[in-house]
Motif scaffolding. Structure first.
Motif, PDB file in Angstrom:
ATOM      1  N   ASP A 190       0.916  -1.213   0.191  1.00  0.00           N
ATOM      2  CA  ASP A 190      -0.032  -0.032  -0.142  1.00  0.00           C
ATOM      3  C   ASP A 190       0.954   1.241  -0.198  1.00  0.00           C
ATOM      4  O   ASP A 190       0.334   2.174   0.082  1.00  0.00           O
ATOM      5  CB  ASP A 190      -1.013   0.222   1.262  1.00  0.00           C
ATOM      6  CG  ASP A 190      -0.511   0.085   2.617  1.00  0.00           C
ATOM      7  OD1 ASP A 190       0.722   0.264   2.742  1.00  0.00           O
ATOM      8  OD2 ASP A 190      -1.182  -0.357   3.548  1.00  0.00           O
ATOM      9  N   SER A 191       2.112   1.081  -0.176  1.00  0.00           N
ATOM     10  CA  SER A 191       3.060   2.501  -0.213  1.00  0.00           C
ATOM     11  C   SER A 191       3.178   2.713  -1.790  1.00  0.00           C
ATOM     12  O   SER A 191       3.725   3.771  -2.283  1.00  0.00           O
ATOM     13  CB  SER A 191       4.519   2.155   0.464  1.00  0.00           C
ATOM     14  OG  SER A 191       5.103   1.168  -0.408  1.00  0.00           O
ATOM     15  N   ARG A 210      -4.084  -1.481   4.433  1.00  0.00           N
ATOM     16  CA  ARG A 210      -4.538  -0.787   5.521  1.00  0.00           C
ATOM     17  C   ARG A 210      -5.517   0.082   5.077  1.00  0.00           C
ATOM     18  O   ARG A 210      -5.846   0.430   3.918  1.00  0.00           O
ATOM     19  CB  ARG A 210      -3.428   0.145   6.174  1.00  0.00           C
ATOM     20  CG  ARG A 210      -2.379  -1.027   6.616  1.00  0.00           C
ATOM     21  CD  ARG A 210      -1.069   0.253   7.169  1.00  0.00           C
ATOM     22  NE  ARG A 210      -0.664   0.751   5.745  1.00  0.00           N
ATOM     23  CZ  ARG A 210       0.104   2.066   5.700  1.00  0.00           C
ATOM     24  NH1 ARG A 210       0.507   2.602   7.008  1.00  0.00           N
ATOM     25  NH2 ARG A 210       0.585   2.480   4.761  1.00  0.00           N
ATOM     26  N   HIS A 211      -6.518   0.278   6.026  1.00  0.00           N
ATOM     27  CA  HIS A 211      -7.760   0.917   5.920  1.00  0.00           C
ATOM     28  C   HIS A 211      -7.881   2.343   4.956  1.00  0.00           C
ATOM     29  O   HIS A 211      -8.294   2.745   4.021  1.00  0.00           O
ATOM     30  CB  HIS A 211      -8.308   1.285   7.149  1.00  0.00           C
ATOM     31  CG  HIS A 211      -9.703   2.305   7.111  1.00  0.00           C
ATOM     32  ND1 HIS A 211     -10.984   1.567   6.597  1.00  0.00           N
ATOM     33  CD2 HIS A 211     -10.054   3.449   7.147  1.00  0.00           C
ATOM     34  CE1 HIS A 211     -11.724   2.461   6.684  1.00  0.00           C
ATOM     35  NE2 HIS A 211     -11.262   3.802   6.971  1.00  0.00           N
ATOM     36  N   HIS A 212      -6.838   3.262   5.800  1.00  0.00           N
ATOM     37  CA  HIS A 212      -6.818   4.661   5.018  1.00  0.00           C
ATOM     38  C   HIS A 212      -6.213   4.631   3.606  1.00  0.00           C
ATOM     39  O   HIS A 212      -6.859   5.202   2.783  1.00  0.00           O
ATOM     40  CB  HIS A 212      -5.757   5.444   5.907  1.00  0.00           C
ATOM     41  CG  HIS A 212      -6.783   5.831   7.354  1.00  0.00           C
ATOM     42  ND1 HIS A 212      -7.977   6.531   7.384  1.00  0.00           N
ATOM     43  CD2 HIS A 212      -6.417   5.314   8.836  1.00  0.00           C
ATOM     44  CE1 HIS A 212      -8.395   6.606   8.749  1.00  0.00           C
ATOM     45  NE2 HIS A 212      -7.382   5.864   9.346  1.00  0.00           N
ATOM     46  N   PRO A 213      -5.074   4.080   3.473  1.00  0.00           N
ATOM     47  CA  PRO A 213      -4.467   4.028   2.001  1.00  0.00           C
ATOM     48  C   PRO A 213      -5.500   3.288   1.060  1.00  0.00           C
ATOM     49  O   PRO A 213      -5.685   3.807  -0.119  1.00  0.00           O
ATOM     50  CB  PRO A 213      -3.191   3.272   2.022  1.00  0.00           C
ATOM     51  CG  PRO A 213      -2.907   3.318   3.345  1.00  0.00           C
ATOM     52  CD  PRO A 213      -4.133   3.337   4.215  1.00  0.00           C
ATOM     53  N   SER A 215      -8.959   3.214   1.234  1.00  0.00           N
ATOM     54  CA  SER A 215      -9.953   4.121   1.224  1.00  0.00           C
ATOM     55  C   SER A 215      -9.570   5.185   0.360  1.00  0.00           C
ATOM     56  O   SER A 215     -10.439   5.663  -0.590  1.00  0.00           O
ATOM     57  CB  SER A 215     -10.272   4.548   2.460  1.00  0.00           C
ATOM     58  OG  SER A 215     -11.346   5.370   2.561  1.00  0.00           O
ATOM     59  N   GLU A 216      -8.759   5.801   0.609  1.00  0.00           N
ATOM     60  CA  GLU A 216      -8.067   6.813  -0.302  1.00  0.00           C
ATOM     61  C   GLU A 216      -8.037   6.518  -1.775  1.00  0.00           C
ATOM     62  O   GLU A 216      -8.284   7.107  -2.851  1.00  0.00           O
ATOM     63  CB  GLU A 216      -6.830   7.462   0.172  1.00  0.00           C
ATOM     64  CG  GLU A 216      -7.012   8.217   1.478  1.00  0.00           C
ATOM     65  CD  GLU A 216      -5.726   8.755   2.190  1.00  0.00           C
ATOM     66  OE1 GLU A 216      -4.569   8.925   1.536  1.00  0.00           O
ATOM     67  OE2 GLU A 216      -5.735   9.104   3.040  1.00  0.00           O
ATOM     68  N   HIS A 220     -10.309   8.348  -5.002  1.00  0.00           N
ATOM     69  CA  HIS A 220      -9.622   8.753  -6.329  1.00  0.00           C
ATOM     70  C   HIS A 220     -10.393   8.649  -7.348  1.00  0.00           C
ATOM     71  O   HIS A 220     -10.417   9.563  -8.390  1.00  0.00           O
ATOM     72  CB  HIS A 220      -7.991   8.266  -6.312  1.00  0.00           C
ATOM     73  CG  HIS A 220      -7.154   9.301  -5.842  1.00  0.00           C
ATOM     74  ND1 HIS A 220      -6.522   9.017  -4.493  1.00  0.00           N
ATOM     75  CD2 HIS A 220      -6.427  10.347  -6.138  1.00  0.00           C
ATOM     76  CE1 HIS A 220      -5.878  10.161  -4.254  1.00  0.00           C
ATOM     77  NE2 HIS A 220      -5.696  10.740  -5.412  1.00  0.00           N
TER      78      HIS A 220
END
Length: 285
Positions: A190-191, A210-213, A215-216, A220
């Motif tokens: 996810d990086s 992970r949740h935040h990456p 979700s973002e 997009h």
């Protein structure tokens, strides 16, 4: 029968230590350079279960993808689980060699093996290695399908082709969306979302999202500014295990070329830490 130093030299040629990330810990952890090697075992994790398997097999060399001491240590006492691994290896005269991020970016490397397991055609690295003028080394791979699949069909293929784990394959996105191009990255990926978006692919298959990456990344494409990106999240261990078969085949070829007569094995022991899954009642499937 080759000496350990000869086999290690061959492995270093495949995955040079200088190509590992600066934070990584690769290379030979345990082993007498002058010792002889007849049997080699490849695995993802240098855990006690795998070391016990190497002992039972009568292996002289264990090659793993994950480091034993990634962040260093001040003790190898057998009262610690990593220390016990070291003691077992030395007691049974088994060497341990690690190829981690230097195997991730190799040509062929971890993501090539993942793509191969899913019958994807590799087009180029997702994050090219600037030190490779041929443009073949690098992190992750951008791939094409021989014919379009839906997200649902691609996820089903991944679930079928990758080793079975409790997690299986998690999906974010429209299961009926069409997929023609896929980015893959063995291990935690996810990086890499900026590179995935720049590649313009339809889907991204990796692990440890992970949740935040995640979700973002989905947001997009929510309003049409970018093509909606489907996410396929597999177990970390499962996305890296195909490399063991690739690496074993590479060493087999080297052994045949040199007349070493090595017996090369791949561990099928599942060392993914997650052992069960209980879906929430009424959860989407």
């Amino acid at each position: 029968m080759p000496r350990l130093s000869e086999v290690i030299a061959a492995l270093e040629n495949l995955w040079p230590a200088e190509r590992a990330e600066s934070w990584d810990a690769v290379g030979t952890v345990v082993g007498e350079p002058g010792g002889h090697v007849e049997r080699v075992l490849f695995a993802v994790d240098p855990v006690q279960e795998i070391v016990d398997e190497a002992v039972k097999l009568g292996a002289d060399l264990l090659v793993t993808h994950h480091p034993l001491y990634l962040r260093g240590t001040t003790t190898v006492a057998a009262s610690t689980f990593k220390g016990r691994v070291v003691h077992t290896l030395i007691k049974h005269d088994i060497a341990l060699h690690v190829a981690h991020t230097n195997a991730d970016t190799a040509d062929p490397g971890v993501s090539d093996a993942l793509a191969g397991a899913l019958d994807l055609r590799v087009v180029r690295p997702l994050v090219p290695d600037p030190g490779d003028p041929a443009g073949r080394r690098g992190l992750g791979r951008v791939c094409e399908l021989d014919h379009p699949l839906t997200v649902r069909e691609l996820a089903a293929r991944a679930a079928e082709r990758l080793p079975a784990t409790a997690q299986g394959i998690r999906v974010a996105g429209d299961p009926d969306a069409t997929v023609r191009t896929v980015a893959v990255s063995g291990g935690s990926g996810d990086s890499l979302f900026d590179h995935v978006r720049a590649a313009g692919v339809d889907a991204f298959l990796t692990a440890d999202l992970r949740h935040h990456p995640a979700s973002e990344a989905r947001a997009h494409g929510a309003h049409g500014a970018h093509r909606p990106l489907a996410l396929l999240d597999a177990a970390h261990w499962a996305t890296e295990w195909p490399w063991c078969e690739l690496a074993a085949a590479q060493l087999d070829e080297i052994s045949d070329r040199h007349g070493w007569g090595l017996r090369v094995h791949v561990s099928k022991t599942v060392t993914d830490p997650w052992t069960s899954q209980f879906p929430s009642p009424g959860a989407p499937n």
